[in-house]
Design a protein around this motif. Structure first.
Motif, short mmCIF file in Angstrom:
data_model
loop_
_atom_site.label_atom_id
_atom_site.label_comp_id
_atom_site.label_asym_id
_atom_site.label_seq_id
_atom_site.Cartn_x
_atom_site.Cartn_y
_atom_site.Cartn_z
N LEU A 98 8.42 0.46 16.65
CA LEU A 98 7.77 -0.23 15.55
C LEU A 98 7.98 0.58 14.27
N ASN A 100 7.79 0.42 9.60
CA ASN A 100 7.44 -0.35 8.41
C ASN A 100 8.70 -0.76 7.64
N ARG A 129 6.48 -3.85 11.33
CA ARG A 129 5.03 -4.01 11.26
C ARG A 129 4.50 -3.19 10.08
N GLU A 133 -0.96 -1.74 11.36
CA GLU A 133 -0.73 -2.46 12.61
C GLU A 133 -0.04 -1.57 13.63
N ALA A 201 6.12 -6.30 6.00
CA ALA A 201 4.97 -5.40 6.02
C ALA A 201 4.66 -4.86 4.62
#
Length: 296
Positions: A98, A100, A129, A133, A201
């Motif tokens: 994950l 940004n 994300r 999150e 994001a």
């Protein structure tokens, strides 16, 4: 105690929808069967997991605890399925990362390309994300590995510094702000903006801070990459907020000026994060080591 994976999937679905009917539908079970499974799970554990209320169900304290553990168990089962499927297709493993917006667009492409070249039987699935999150997904066990703004990470999540990720304001060179060294975000929230698409994001991050100032940003255009945003700004369509590394790169070929923002939320540091780096599967540990070595 013995746990049935179907029971755990059902319980998570019920907990997330706050409804046995909706939870049963999500996992494709008949309502009567779902109700019996929930009762059986409570009987096996000897404790109530749900409270029936007027508009559905609420979790008891025990139910909240089971939800956290169930999510981790189901995530690990999914990871197991993924790894075994990778074996079957000839790949050794897959890593789910994950990250940004700015990390994906500015830092990861070359870094991950180098890693994949060194590890031809490992694949990487990168999901965008917002940092908050990512932190929640790591903390709850829904994800193993992330790259996020360090300020969003709570205690208990391990982290390794990766890079600075300062956000700046980008304006046309002829703009009155172009000669300024710094600016407060509150002073520009009423300007026309150019930004990323709403699903990004970074869009959520910037719009959220505007909302805290009681403002709603007015976007003249939404693009899917920083180069397109930079060109729009250069043509006088509006101003933009973007990572400094992307802004400086665009400024080398576009008629834009980069102005720092005084706001504390704009001064971010990226970190590699996990609940436990030692507990990660070996391919993920190899990726962490590669990211650590390439950290700026």
């Amino acid at each position: 105690m013995r746990f049935d994976l179907v029971d755990l999937q059902l319980f998570v679905a019920v907990a997330e929808t706050r409804s046995i009917t909706a939870g049963a539908a999500r996992v494709h079970l008949a309502l009567a069967s779902a109700s019996e499974r929930i009762k059986g799970l409570e009987a096996a554990l000897g404790i109530a997991l749900l409270k029936r209320v007027r508009r559905g169900v609420e979790l008891t304290s025990a139910g909240e605890s089971l939800l956290d553990h169930a999510r981790i168990v189901l995530h690990n089962v999914d990871a197991l399925r993924g790894d075994l499927a990778s074996f079957a297709s000839g790949a050794r493993a897959s890593v789910h990362l994950l990250a940004n917006t700015s990390t994906i667009s500015e830092y990861l492409p070359r870094t991950l390309a180098a890693f994949l070249a060194e590890h031809p039987r490992i694949s990487i699935d990168v999901e965008e994300r917002e940092s908050a999150e990512i932190a929640r997904a790591i903390a709850s066990g829904a994800a193993d590995l992330g790259l996020a703004a360090e300020h969003a990470l709570p205690e208990g999540i391990e982290r390794i510094p990766f890079s600075e990720d300062r956000l700046v304001l980008v304006v046309p060179r002829q703009d009155e702000l172009a000669s300024r060294r710094q600016v407060d975000f509150r002073d520009v929230v009423n300007r026309d903006f150019v930004g990323l698409i709403t699903s990004s994001a970074l869009h959520a991050h910037v719009s959220g801070h505007a909302a805290k100032l009681g403002a709603r940003l007015r976007f003249r255009a939404r693009m899917n990459n920083f180069d397109a945003i930079g060109q729009m700004v250069a043509d006088g369509i509006g101003v933009a907020v973007m990572p400094e590394i992307a802004a400086r790169r665009c400024a080398r070929s576009m008629k834009i000026a980069v102005v720092r923002m005084r706001d504390s939320w704009a001064d971010r540091r990226l970190a590699i994060c996990a609940r436990s780096f030692k507990a990660l599967p070996k391919p993920a540990q190899q990726l962490v080591e590669h990211l650590r070595k390439s950290a700026r």
